[in-house]
Design an enzyme around this catalytic site. Structure first.
Site, PDB file in Angstrom:
ATOM      1  N   ARG A 149      63.972  57.584   0.974  1.00 51.13           N
ATOM      2  CA  ARG A 149      63.766  58.158   2.311  1.00 51.13           C
ATOM      3  C   ARG A 149      64.990  58.938   2.816  1.00 51.13           C
ATOM      4  NH1 ARG A 149      60.695  54.655   6.717  1.00 51.13           N
ATOM      5  NH2 ARG A 149      60.382  56.789   7.428  1.00 51.13           N
TER       6      ARG A 149
ATOM      7  N   HIS B 121      61.149  45.717   9.957  1.00 50.28           N
ATOM      8  CA  HIS B 121      61.747  46.504  11.046  1.00 50.28           C
ATOM      9  C   HIS B 121      61.465  45.770  12.353  1.00 50.28           C
ATOM     10  CE1 HIS B 121      61.501  50.700   8.930  1.00 50.28           C
ATOM     11  NE2 HIS B 121      62.766  50.345   9.031  1.00 50.28           N
TER      12      HIS B 121
ATOM     13  N   CYS C  46      55.440  53.045  14.538  1.00 49.70           N
ATOM     14  CA  CYS C  46      56.158  53.680  13.431  1.00 49.70           C
ATOM     15  C   CYS C  46      55.924  55.191  13.429  1.00 49.70           C
ATOM     16  CB  CYS C  46      55.693  53.127  12.086  1.00 49.70           C
ATOM     17  SG  CYS C  46      56.020  51.390  11.856  1.00 49.70           S
TER      18      CYS C  46
HETATM   19  N1  ARG Z   1      57.045  52.899   4.199  1.00 45.67           N
HETATM   20  C1  ARG Z   1      57.966  52.929   5.296  1.00 45.67           C
HETATM   21  C2  ARG Z   1      59.202  52.113   4.958  1.00 45.67           C
HETATM   22  O1  ARG Z   1      59.073  51.074   4.377  1.00 45.67           O
HETATM   23  C3  ARG Z   1      57.316  52.440   6.535  1.00 45.67           C
HETATM   24  C4  ARG Z   1      58.168  52.608   7.762  1.00 45.67           C
HETATM   25  C5  ARG Z   1      57.551  52.047   8.982  1.00 45.67           C
HETATM   26  N2  ARG Z   1      58.264  52.417  10.130  1.00 45.67           N
HETATM   27  C6  ARG Z   1      58.587  51.614  11.166  1.00 45.67           C
HETATM   28  N3  ARG Z   1      59.123  52.132  12.203  1.00 45.67           N
HETATM   29  N4  ARG Z   1      58.434  50.317  11.080  1.00 45.67           N
HETATM   30  O2  ARG Z   1      60.307  52.494   5.247  1.00 45.67           O
END
Ligand code: ARG
Length: 286
Positions: A109, A183, A279
């Protein structure tokens, strides 16, 4: 009907306290390039197919919901090859004119930070970076004039001090313990600023963090497992309307009883990446 129409229309005898909506400023990124190509949280399974058209339709419904409520939604350009960019909350934290850019934990990311930096710069902010990992509003939630900050899986505890320094706001650190709630915004949502009210799922936090939350938010709503496990807490409130995953029906009842107006949306495709309403939504607190 706009936010102010709905607030004006609220009956004075509504159950619980009268909740007032405030127009919000959000940023979102369309899931044009959404995919589950890697697994960096327990919700992601690369063997489960993703329907991008359905993801786009579901996301469009969320955007339309905000606009119907009278909120502003800026769009960030989606970048090919960055399948998680739809989770705009992770792009950074923008508060009182300060823009703290994300510093992603996983290399998959990392390049999203450049895309969010470009958007911030074009919008007139000066994105500032942290030395330690921070995943933006995934882990940094503004509650009144405090930042609630998660750590344990993604955002580094040491970034909390950097964020306090960059924003000038007090930061309360909360440790997460369950990898499914990796998160802060998967386990806690801010419902209103004045008085600051939250909802959260206690088992996602250490006992110390729960004690801090109980002290800070004596009227907090504690959500049960059935709602937490459909990411029901991954919700966005304007102070009155709470947009949340449609499956979180028990939480919706709790919200109604507390005087809020829950609005369920189905983001089943985006749940495959481990995210939902919040998210997909970066709030600009200016
Ligand atoms: N696939 C992403 C990750 O694992 C999902 C992020 C979700 N975002 C959030 N704000 N909780 O990073």
């Amino acid at each position: 009907m706009t936010v102010s129409d709905l607030t004006a229309a609220a009956p004075a005898c509504a159950r619980g306290p009268v909740r007032r909506a405030r127009a919000r400023h959000f940023a979102m990124t369309a899931p044009r390039h959404f995919a589950v190509e890697y697994a960096i949280n327990p919700w992601m399974d690369t063997s489960v197919p993703v329907d991008v058209d359905l993801a786009l339709r579901q996301w469009e419904t969320l955007r339309a919901t905000y606009i119907d409520l009278g909120h502003t939604v800026d769009l960030v350009d989606a970048v090919a090859g960055l399948p998680d960019m739809v989770y705009a909350a992770n792009g950074g934290l923008i508060v009182d004119g300060h823009a703290v850019l994300a510093h992603f934990t996983f290399p998959q990311r990392a390049a999203e930070a450049d895309a969010y930096a470009a958007w911030m710069t074009a919008a007139g902010w000066h994105p500032e970076r942290t030395r330690h990992h921070n995943e933006g509003q995934g882990d940094l939630l503004v509650a009144g004039s405090t930042v609630l900050a998660g750590h344990g899986f993604r955002t580094d505890r040491r970034a909390h001090d950097e964020i306090a320094e960059l924003t000038g706001l007090p930061v309360t650190s909360l440790e997460l313990v369950d990898p499914r709630f990796y998160h802060l915004d998967t386990a806690l949502t801010v419902l209103s600023d004045e008085p600051a009210t939250i909802a959260y799922y206690p088992p996602a936090f250490t006992a110390d963090a729960v004690a801090v939350l109980r002290e800070m938010f004596p009227t907090a709503i504690e959500v049960g497992s059935a709602d937490a496990f459909v990411l029901g807490l991954n919700a966005v409130s304007d102070g009155r309307h709470v947009v949340l995953p449609a499956g979180a029906t028990g939480f919706a009842d709790q919200l109604r009883a507390a005087g809020f107006e829950p609005i369920g949306v189905d983001l089943s495709e985006l749940l495959k990446g481990g995210g939902s309403v919040k998210c997909c939504t970066l709030e600009v607190y200016s």
